[in-house]
Write a protein that holds these residues in place. Structure first.
Motif, short mmCIF file in Angstrom:
data_model
loop_
_atom_site.label_atom_id
_atom_site.label_comp_id
_atom_site.label_asym_id
_atom_site.label_seq_id
_atom_site.Cartn_x
_atom_site.Cartn_y
_atom_site.Cartn_z
N LEU A 68 0.83 -1.20 0.00
CA LEU A 68 0.00 0.00 0.00
C LEU A 68 0.87 1.26 0.00
O LEU A 68 0.52 2.27 -0.61
N TYR A 209 -5.28 1.25 11.83
CA TYR A 209 -5.99 0.22 11.06
C TYR A 209 -5.77 -1.16 11.67
O TYR A 209 -6.71 -1.92 11.91
N LEU A 309 -7.90 4.02 6.82
CA LEU A 309 -7.29 3.93 5.50
C LEU A 309 -7.64 5.10 4.58
O LEU A 309 -7.16 5.18 3.46
N PHE A 312 -5.10 7.07 2.49
CA PHE A 312 -4.45 6.46 1.33
C PHE A 312 -5.34 6.55 0.09
O PHE A 312 -6.57 6.48 0.20
N ASP A 314 -7.31 5.42 -3.30
CA ASP A 314 -7.98 4.19 -3.69
C ASP A 314 -7.12 3.41 -4.67
O ASP A 314 -6.35 3.97 -5.44
N LYS A 318 -5.37 -0.86 -1.32
CA LYS A 318 -6.31 -0.39 -0.30
C LYS A 318 -7.56 -1.27 -0.28
O LYS A 318 -8.05 -1.65 0.80
#
Length: 333
Positions: A68, A209, A309, A312, A314, A318
């Motif tokens: 990611l 997360y 998340l 971040f 898409d 993710k």
């Protein structure tokens, strides 16, 4: 009553597994190589537990988090192996403490080789994990994973102190699962950002997360210990009950129970259990929707993990990490 959450019944870990497949293969090679020892019992016992299965969720999260963050080197694979060694060591120690006979349907290492061997091989795997941290060379990685190891141990001791105490608070229960389960999830994800040299805000987001995912994961595990779905699948239920562990389903049933039901819980948790008590406990838990209450809280933590998340962009990475949240929760149904 349909207890399903907003995610599909087909929620799967497969998108994340597919994303990291090559890296996970390399991680598994590192695991096999680093659990070798000239003392024959060490790899034999370690292999028994590591080969027993499981989805390697924690190392997979390290690899997924690194992807990611755009990381393409080989540090993540070693650290993923490190995370798995920490997890495996805690399982070996937990089975001794809990006097467990089975794990994933197989006899536990302590049953096959004894408590002493299980504890000592657990110590060996902890040591291997620290060797891998030192080899990585990052003091920040060492700080994150060593802190998680200490927190896990604190959580296990706190849980041990709570066994047989029906009057523990929900806050104390959440402290236990945050320490003994979520801490390693959080660390596993955070190091993915560290190896990619991403900003501190992204490292914090991935730690959050992992923490929220870990809590949701453990809430579902604790609910499944009283779930008819588990029994229908031929899996053992009631292990926590027999060990006198007070988990959220019990806390909800106790809080909302009648005087007679509360007296029942005090006896079976704090005093003694008799034949038929597990069946009675399952009926009380069902009567007070205690499993649904546990699922509801797990979904709230799952939603918080998804929100972590948001920082971040898409993309497939993710999306795969989001699918891991849905999998962790929807496996209960």
């Amino acid at each position: 009553m349909d207890n399903r959450g907003p995610a599909s019944m087909k929620a799967s870990l497969q998108p994340l597994m597919d994303l990291v497949k090559k890296d996970l293969d390399q991680t598994n090679e590192i695991i096999l190589d680093r659990m070798h020892s000239d003392v024959a019992l060490i790899p034999t016992l370690a292999r028994h537990l590591i080969a027993a299965g499981g989805k390697r969720l924690r190392p997979v999260l390290t690899l997924g988090a690194a992807k990611l963050c755009g990381y393409h080197g080989d540090r993540a694979q070693k650290l993923a192996a490190c995370v798995e060694f920490i997890h495996t060591a805690t399982l070996l120690h937990d089975d001794v403490v809990d006097e467990s006979d089975l794990r994933r349907g197989n006899e536990t290492a302590n049953v096959l080789w004894g408590n002493q061997a299980s504890v000592l091989v657990g110590d060996f795997l902890f040591s291997r994990s620290f060797q891998l941290m030192v080899e990585d060379g990052s003091l920040e990685v060492l700080r994150i994973l060593s802190t998680a190891s200490a927190v896990i141990a604190e959580g296990e001791v706190l849980q041990l102190m709570n066994v047989g105490d029906i009057n523990i608070s929900e806050e104390s229960y959440l402290d236990v699962i945050t320490s003994k389960t979520a801490a390693l999830f959080a660390a596993a994800c955070e190091v993915g950002a560290v190896v990619a040299e991403r900003p501190a805000a992204e490292a914090r987001a991935l730690s959050g997360y992992g923490n929220n995912l870990g809590i949701a994961f453990q809430l579902i595990d604790d609910a499944l210990d009283y779930s008819a779905e588990q029994k229908a699948l031929g899996k053992t239920i009631g292990d926590d009950f027999r060990e006198g562990k007070v988990t959220l389903p019990v806390l909800i049933a106790y809080k909302n129970g009648t005087a007679e039901e509360r007296q029942f819980w005090k006896r079976v948790i704090e005093d003694n259990q008799q034949e038929g008590d597990l069946e009675a406990a399952l009926e009380i838990i069902q009567a007070h929707d205690a499993l649904e209450g546990t699922f509801k809280l797990a979904r709230e933590y799952g939603a918080a993990a998804k929100a972590d998340l948001d920082i971040f962009p898409d993309g497939p990475e993710k999306s795969a990490l989001v699918s891991a949240i849905d999998f962790a929760i929807e496996r209960a149904f």
